[in-house]
Motif scaffolding. Structure first.
Motif, PDB file in Angstrom:
ATOM      1  N   LEU A 139       0.841  -1.201   0.000  1.00  8.40           N
ATOM      2  CA  LEU A 139       0.000   0.000   0.000  1.00  8.40           C
ATOM      3  C   LEU A 139       0.874   1.248   0.000  1.00  8.40           C
ATOM      4  O   LEU A 139       0.626   2.194  -0.757  1.00  8.40           O
ATOM      5  CB  LEU A 139      -0.913  -0.007   1.231  1.00  8.40           C
ATOM      6  CG  LEU A 139      -1.810   1.224   1.422  1.00  8.40           C
ATOM      7  CD1 LEU A 139      -2.792   1.357   0.269  1.00  8.40           C
ATOM      8  CD2 LEU A 139      -2.553   1.142   2.756  1.00  8.40           C
ATOM      9  N   THR A 140       1.907   1.276   0.827  1.00  5.65           N
ATOM     10  CA  THR A 140       2.811   2.420   0.889  1.00  5.65           C
ATOM     11  C   THR A 140       3.486   2.639  -0.459  1.00  5.65           C
ATOM     12  O   THR A 140       3.512   3.759  -0.987  1.00  5.65           O
ATOM     13  CB  THR A 140       3.872   2.204   1.983  1.00  5.65           C
ATOM     14  OG1 THR A 140       3.219   2.036   3.239  1.00  5.65           O
ATOM     15  CG2 THR A 140       4.823   3.378   2.055  1.00  5.65           C
ATOM     16  N   TYR A 141       4.054   1.576  -1.002  1.00 11.15           N
ATOM     17  CA  TYR A 141       4.723   1.642  -2.306  1.00 11.15           C
ATOM     18  C   TYR A 141       3.768   2.229  -3.352  1.00 11.15           C
ATOM     19  O   TYR A 141       4.115   3.166  -4.093  1.00 11.15           O
ATOM     20  CB  TYR A 141       5.159   0.236  -2.685  1.00 11.15           C
ATOM     21  CG  TYR A 141       5.902   0.088  -4.001  1.00 11.15           C
ATOM     22  CD1 TYR A 141       7.258  -0.168  -4.021  1.00 11.15           C
ATOM     23  CD2 TYR A 141       5.231   0.166  -5.219  1.00 11.15           C
ATOM     24  CE1 TYR A 141       7.945  -0.338  -5.225  1.00 11.15           C
ATOM     25  CE2 TYR A 141       5.902   0.009  -6.419  1.00 11.15           C
ATOM     26  CZ  TYR A 141       7.256  -0.245  -6.417  1.00 11.15           C
ATOM     27  OH  TYR A 141       7.911  -0.407  -7.611  1.00 11.15           O
ATOM     28  N   SER A 142       2.570   1.697  -3.405  1.00 10.44           N
ATOM     29  CA  SER A 142       1.619   2.083  -4.439  1.00 10.44           C
ATOM     30  C   SER A 142       1.171   3.533  -4.285  1.00 10.44           C
ATOM     31  O   SER A 142       1.034   4.266  -5.279  1.00 10.44           O
ATOM     32  CB  SER A 142       0.404   1.153  -4.389  1.00 10.44           C
ATOM     33  OG  SER A 142       0.803  -0.184  -4.596  1.00 10.44           O
ATOM     34  N   MET A 143       0.948   3.973  -3.057  1.00  2.59           N
ATOM     35  CA  MET A 143       0.501   5.344  -2.840  1.00  2.59           C
ATOM     36  C   MET A 143       1.601   6.345  -3.175  1.00  2.59           C
ATOM     37  O   MET A 143       1.321   7.422  -3.722  1.00  2.59           O
ATOM     38  CB  MET A 143       0.026   5.513  -1.398  1.00  2.59           C
ATOM     39  CG  MET A 143      -1.269   4.762  -1.109  1.00  2.59           C
ATOM     40  SD  MET A 143      -1.870   4.979   0.574  1.00  2.59           S
ATOM     41  CE  MET A 143      -2.392   6.694   0.532  1.00  2.59           C
ATOM     42  N   LEU A 144       2.844   6.011  -2.880  1.00  2.00           N
ATOM     43  CA  LEU A 144       3.950   6.901  -3.237  1.00  2.00           C
ATOM     44  C   LEU A 144       4.040   7.068  -4.752  1.00  2.00           C
ATOM     45  O   LEU A 144       4.204   8.184  -5.262  1.00  2.00           O
ATOM     46  CB  LEU A 144       5.268   6.349  -2.698  1.00  2.00           C
ATOM     47  CG  LEU A 144       5.446   6.328  -1.178  1.00  2.00           C
ATOM     48  CD1 LEU A 144       6.744   5.604  -0.811  1.00  2.00           C
ATOM     49  CD2 LEU A 144       5.469   7.735  -0.611  1.00  2.00           C
ATOM     50  N   VAL A 145       3.943   5.955  -5.468  1.00  2.00           N
ATOM     51  CA  VAL A 145       4.001   6.011  -6.929  1.00  2.00           C
ATOM     52  C   VAL A 145       2.817   6.805  -7.481  1.00  2.00           C
ATOM     53  O   VAL A 145       2.978   7.691  -8.333  1.00  2.00           O
ATOM     54  CB  VAL A 145       4.020   4.591  -7.528  1.00  2.00           C
ATOM     55  CG1 VAL A 145       3.870   4.648  -9.054  1.00  2.00           C
ATOM     56  CG2 VAL A 145       5.310   3.868  -7.149  1.00  2.00           C
TER      57      VAL A 145
END
Length: 260
Positions: A139-145
């Motif tokens: 979730l963190t990875y995806s939201m940053l991108v």
């Protein structure tokens, strides 16, 4: 002619949350960095060529992939110079970098070692807590991108992206990009995801090295690599202690964290 782009995604740092100990001494990194190396209208092929040139300059005989963490200071400097030259001369190659400050991250984006934090919890309690935190790394990875692309991705007809193995096989990124770009921003855009294949490795190596140069500045205070790239890349700083509306403010790299 339709406007298209292809992007390689790679990262530096980790998504661990053991922040009570120093990094590399049992503790997690304090920063997590994602690099998005993007080529417009088939210019993504130029991204891998930069790494090809680095192999020639360094006279590396092996075709094995090279990562930021496995190459020396000279190779790092040469990469940054080669990348800066390509970015300066080719407006259709762009690099966007997201920097995540874990020590100021909100609780809903944190993951924890449930058994270590709750040693006296019963098994049903452990299972409930693990379910609560499951999947937050993706979730963190995806939201940053998604947030980085929402702010900096040009208007396109088609956007294809190739994430590295950290997010490979996960569909969280697909769903969040669709929601952020197509629904919230109402872009008339076709999104395509491709899984990593060998011909894409040099492009992913490029993204890895850009992420490494930025991570080096934030985590260790070694700013020389970032200073070479700084005029040619975009760095989006995710720090909940700063005004989220002021993303265009002058980038200030913090002092390195004390080893102890």
């Amino acid at each position: 002619m339709p406007e298209t782009a292809f992007a390689y995604l790679d990262e530096s740092g980790d998504l661990g949350w053991k922040l009570e100990k120093p990094y590399m001494q049992g503790g997690a990194s304090r920063y997590f960095v994602i690099s998005i190396a993007l080529g417009m209208n088939n210019q993504h092929r130029r991204i891998g060529k930069v790494v090809d040139e680095l192999h020639k300059v360094q006279k590396w005989s092996s075709k094995k992939e090279k990562k930021w963490t496995t190459i020396g200071k000279e190779a790092r400097e040469n990469f940054c110079q080669l990348a800066a030259k390509e970015l300066a001369e080719n407006a259709e190659v762009k690099v966007f970098v997201a920097v995540y400050h874990k020590e100021t991250a909100p609780d809903f984006l944190r993951t924890i070692d449930v058994r270590a934090v709750h040693p006296d919890a019963s098994e049903p309690e452990i299972q409930a807590l693990e379910a609560k935190y499951k999947g937050r790394a993706h979730l963190t990875y995806s939201m940053l991108v998604a947030e980085t692309l929402a702010e900096h991705l040009p208007n396109l007809d088609s956007f294809t992206y190739c994430p590295d193995e950290l997010n490979e096989g996960q569909r969280t990124l697909d769903h969040i990009l669709t929601y952020r770009l197509l629904i919230q921003q109402n872009r008339q855009l076709t999104l395509n995801r491709v899984d990593r294949k060998q011909p894409m490795q040099r492009g992913l190596d490029f993204a890895d090295m850009c992420a490494g140069a930025v991570f080096e500045a934030y985590q260790f205070g070694e700013k020389s690599y970032l200073e070479i790239l700084r005029p040619y890349i975009v760095v989006k700083d995710f720090n909940s202690n700063t005004d989220a509306t002021n993303s265009s403010a002058q980038l200030e790299v913090p002092e390195p964290i004390e080893a102890g």
